[in-house]
Design a protein around this motif. Structure first.
Motif, PDB file in Angstrom:
ATOM      1  N   ILE A 118       0.861  -1.177   0.000  1.00  0.00           N
ATOM      2  CA  ILE A 118       0.000   0.000   0.000  1.00  0.00           C
ATOM      3  C   ILE A 118       0.898   1.229   0.000  1.00  0.00           C
ATOM      4  O   ILE A 118       1.805   1.337   0.814  1.00  0.00           O
ATOM      5  CB  ILE A 118      -0.933   0.014   1.225  1.00  0.00           C
ATOM      6  N   THR A 119       0.629   2.140  -0.923  1.00  0.00           N
ATOM      7  CA  THR A 119       1.405   3.371  -1.028  1.00  0.00           C
ATOM      8  C   THR A 119       0.508   4.551  -0.686  1.00  0.00           C
ATOM      9  O   THR A 119      -0.616   4.634  -1.172  1.00  0.00           O
ATOM     10  CB  THR A 119       1.933   3.541  -2.463  1.00  0.00           C
ATOM     11  N   LEU A 120       1.000   5.459   0.174  1.00  0.00           N
ATOM     12  CA  LEU A 120       0.291   6.707   0.458  1.00  0.00           C
ATOM     13  C   LEU A 120       1.028   7.837  -0.230  1.00  0.00           C
ATOM     14  O   LEU A 120       2.181   8.116   0.075  1.00  0.00           O
ATOM     15  CB  LEU A 120       0.227   6.966   1.967  1.00  0.00           C
ATOM     16  N   ASN A 121       0.356   8.484  -1.156  1.00  0.00           N
ATOM     17  CA  ASN A 121       0.946   9.589  -1.916  1.00  0.00           C
ATOM     18  C   ASN A 121       0.721  10.912  -1.191  1.00  0.00           C
ATOM     19  O   ASN A 121      -0.180  11.031  -0.353  1.00  0.00           O
ATOM     20  CB  ASN A 121       0.343   9.649  -3.313  1.00  0.00           C
ATOM     21  N   ASP A 122       1.508  11.921  -1.542  1.00  0.00           N
ATOM     22  CA  ASP A 122       1.344  13.255  -0.967  1.00  0.00           C
ATOM     23  C   ASP A 122       0.128  13.971  -1.538  1.00  0.00           C
ATOM     24  O   ASP A 122      -0.462  14.807  -0.878  1.00  0.00           O
ATOM     25  CB  ASP A 122       2.596  14.099  -1.235  1.00  0.00           C
ATOM     26  N   GLU A 123      -0.239  13.654  -2.760  1.00  0.00           N
ATOM     27  CA  GLU A 123      -1.349  14.327  -3.441  1.00  0.00           C
ATOM     28  C   GLU A 123      -2.503  13.349  -3.636  1.00  0.00           C
ATOM     29  O   GLU A 123      -2.296  12.156  -3.814  1.00  0.00           O
ATOM     30  CB  GLU A 123      -0.890  14.822  -4.816  1.00  0.00           C
ATOM     31  N   LEU A 124      -3.726  13.884  -3.640  1.00  0.00           N
ATOM     32  CA  LEU A 124      -4.908  13.079  -3.943  1.00  0.00           C
ATOM     33  C   LEU A 124      -5.016  12.899  -5.453  1.00  0.00           C
ATOM     34  O   LEU A 124      -4.632  13.778  -6.213  1.00  0.00           O
ATOM     35  CB  LEU A 124      -6.171  13.784  -3.453  1.00  0.00           C
ATOM     36  N   ASP A 125      -5.584  11.764  -5.876  1.00  0.00           N
ATOM     37  CA  ASP A 125      -5.834  11.601  -7.302  1.00  0.00           C
ATOM     38  C   ASP A 125      -7.164  12.265  -7.648  1.00  0.00           C
ATOM     39  O   ASP A 125      -7.820  12.871  -6.790  1.00  0.00           O
ATOM     40  CB  ASP A 125      -5.782  10.126  -7.719  1.00  0.00           C
ATOM     41  N   GLN A 126      -7.591  12.147  -8.883  1.00  0.00           N
ATOM     42  CA  GLN A 126      -8.809  12.826  -9.334  1.00  0.00           C
ATOM     43  C   GLN A 126     -10.064  12.315  -8.649  1.00  0.00           C
ATOM     44  O   GLN A 126     -11.106  12.972  -8.691  1.00  0.00           O
ATOM     45  CB  GLN A 126      -8.962  12.693 -10.847  1.00  0.00           C
ATOM     46  N   PHE A 127      -9.997  11.152  -7.981  1.00  0.00           N
ATOM     47  CA  PHE A 127     -11.149  10.590  -7.290  1.00  0.00           C
ATOM     48  C   PHE A 127     -11.054  10.760  -5.773  1.00  0.00           C
ATOM     49  O   PHE A 127     -11.865  10.209  -5.035  1.00  0.00           O
ATOM     50  CB  PHE A 127     -11.296   9.107  -7.640  1.00  0.00           C
ATOM     51  N   GLY A 128     -10.040  11.462  -5.286  1.00  0.00           N
ATOM     52  CA  GLY A 128      -9.867  11.685  -3.858  1.00  0.00           C
ATOM     53  C   GLY A 128      -9.141  10.565  -3.137  1.00  0.00           C
ATOM     54  O   GLY A 128      -9.102  10.530  -1.918  1.00  0.00           O
ATOM     55  N   ASN A 129      -8.557   9.634  -3.891  1.00  0.00           N
ATOM     56  CA  ASN A 129      -7.792   8.540  -3.288  1.00  0.00           C
ATOM     57  C   ASN A 129      -6.370   8.998  -3.008  1.00  0.00           C
ATOM     58  O   ASN A 129      -5.844   9.875  -3.673  1.00  0.00           O
ATOM     59  CB  ASN A 129      -7.772   7.324  -4.217  1.00  0.00           C
ATOM     60  N   GLN A 130      -5.749   8.370  -2.019  1.00  0.00           N
ATOM     61  CA  GLN A 130      -4.403   8.765  -1.622  1.00  0.00           C
ATOM     62  C   GLN A 130      -3.328   7.789  -2.053  1.00  0.00           C
ATOM     63  O   GLN A 130      -2.157   8.035  -1.814  1.00  0.00           O
ATOM     64  CB  GLN A 130      -4.361   8.978  -0.114  1.00  0.00           C
ATOM     65  N   GLY A 131      -3.706   6.691  -2.677  1.00  0.00           N
ATOM     66  CA  GLY A 131      -2.691   5.775  -3.159  1.00  0.00           C
ATOM     67  C   GLY A 131      -3.277   4.464  -3.620  1.00  0.00           C
ATOM     68  O   GLY A 131      -4.459   4.185  -3.443  1.00  0.00           O
ATOM     69  N   PRO A 132      -2.423   3.629  -4.209  1.00  0.00           N
ATOM     70  CA  PRO A 132      -2.868   2.337  -4.724  1.00  0.00           C
ATOM     71  C   PRO A 132      -2.596   1.188  -3.754  1.00  0.00           C
ATOM     72  O   PRO A 132      -1.761   1.273  -2.870  1.00  0.00           O
ATOM     73  CB  PRO A 132      -2.008   2.170  -5.976  1.00  0.00           C
ATOM     74  N   VAL A 133      -3.337   0.093  -3.978  1.00  0.00           N
ATOM     75  CA  VAL A 133      -3.064  -1.202  -3.365  1.00  0.00           C
ATOM     76  C   VAL A 133      -2.561  -2.075  -4.509  1.00  0.00           C
ATOM     77  O   VAL A 133      -3.218  -2.194  -5.542  1.00  0.00           O
ATOM     78  CB  VAL A 133      -4.335  -1.831  -2.758  1.00  0.00           C
ATOM     79  N   MET A 134      -1.369  -2.657  -4.330  1.00  0.00           N
ATOM     80  CA  MET A 134      -0.758  -3.466  -5.382  1.00  0.00           C
ATOM     81  C   MET A 134      -0.336  -4.811  -4.814  1.00  0.00           C
ATOM     82  O   MET A 134      -0.089  -4.936  -3.617  1.00  0.00           O
ATOM     83  CB  MET A 134       0.488  -2.770  -5.933  1.00  0.00           C
ATOM     84  N   VAL A 135      -0.224  -5.796  -5.697  1.00  0.00           N
ATOM     85  CA  VAL A 135       0.342  -7.087  -5.305  1.00  0.00           C
ATOM     86  C   VAL A 135       1.834  -6.871  -5.089  1.00  0.00           C
ATOM     87  O   VAL A 135       2.504  -6.220  -5.895  1.00  0.00           O
ATOM     88  CB  VAL A 135       0.100  -8.158  -6.384  1.00  0.00           C
ATOM     89  N   GLU A 136       2.347  -7.375  -3.976  1.00  0.00           N
ATOM     90  CA  GLU A 136       3.773  -7.222  -3.670  1.00  0.00           C
ATOM     91  C   GLU A 136       4.617  -7.879  -4.748  1.00  0.00           C
ATOM     92  O   GLU A 136       4.307  -8.971  -5.211  1.00  0.00           O
ATOM     93  CB  GLU A 136       4.061  -7.865  -2.316  1.00  0.00           C
ATOM     94  N   GLN A 137       5.695  -7.199  -5.139  1.00  0.00           N
ATOM     95  CA  GLN A 137       6.619  -7.745  -6.127  1.00  0.00           C
ATOM     96  C   GLN A 137       7.850  -8.335  -5.450  1.00  0.00           C
ATOM     97  O   GLN A 137       8.311  -7.807  -4.443  1.00  0.00           O
ATOM     98  CB  GLN A 137       7.070  -6.658  -7.101  1.00  0.00           C
ATOM     99  N   SER A 138       8.383  -9.382  -6.048  1.00  0.00           N
ATOM    100  CA  SER A 138       9.641  -9.955  -5.563  1.00  0.00           C
ATOM    101  C   SER A 138      10.782  -9.042  -5.989  1.00  0.00           C
ATOM    102  O   SER A 138      10.624  -8.169  -6.850  1.00  0.00           O
ATOM    103  CB  SER A 138       9.848 -11.352  -6.152  1.00  0.00           C
TER     104      SER A 138
END
Length: 106
Positions: free
Chosen positions: A32-52
């Protein structure tokens, strides 16, 4: 507790080969990443599958599962996403304690 983070994920995007069979169930490692800026939908970051490490080094495409939004915070680590009234995002403001008044007689 410093924050409450709300997330939603698309279960159809979960790669089955990434699911780990553990002693108490099946697990999917996520990032889970928390960004400094909101995206166009008001979200603060993405949920991604962890990479090796190998996937990161080879610049493999990330698998995005959904988004996150901080819905409550005590103000010590991140700001909450602003509430939307009428579909328009409000400016996020961190609340600070009022300055102490020095009115003591000693």
């Amino acid at each position: 507790m410093a924050s409450i983070i709300k997330a939603s994920i698309n279960l159809n995007e979960i790669p089955k080969h990434k699911i780990i069979n553990g002693a108490k169930g099946k697990y999917l490692p996520i990032t889970i990443t928390l960004n400094d800026e909101l995206d166009q939908f008001g979200n603060q970051g993405p949920v991604m599958v962890e990479q090796s490490k190998e996937e990161r080094e080879s610049k493999a495409a990330k698998v995005y599962l959904g988004n996150v939004k901080v819905v409550w915070t005590n103000g010590t680590n991140v700001n909450a996403a602003p509430r939307q009234d009428g579909g328009q995002p409000q400016t996020a403001q961190r609340q600070t304690a009022p300055a102490p008044v020095d009115d003591l007689p000693f």
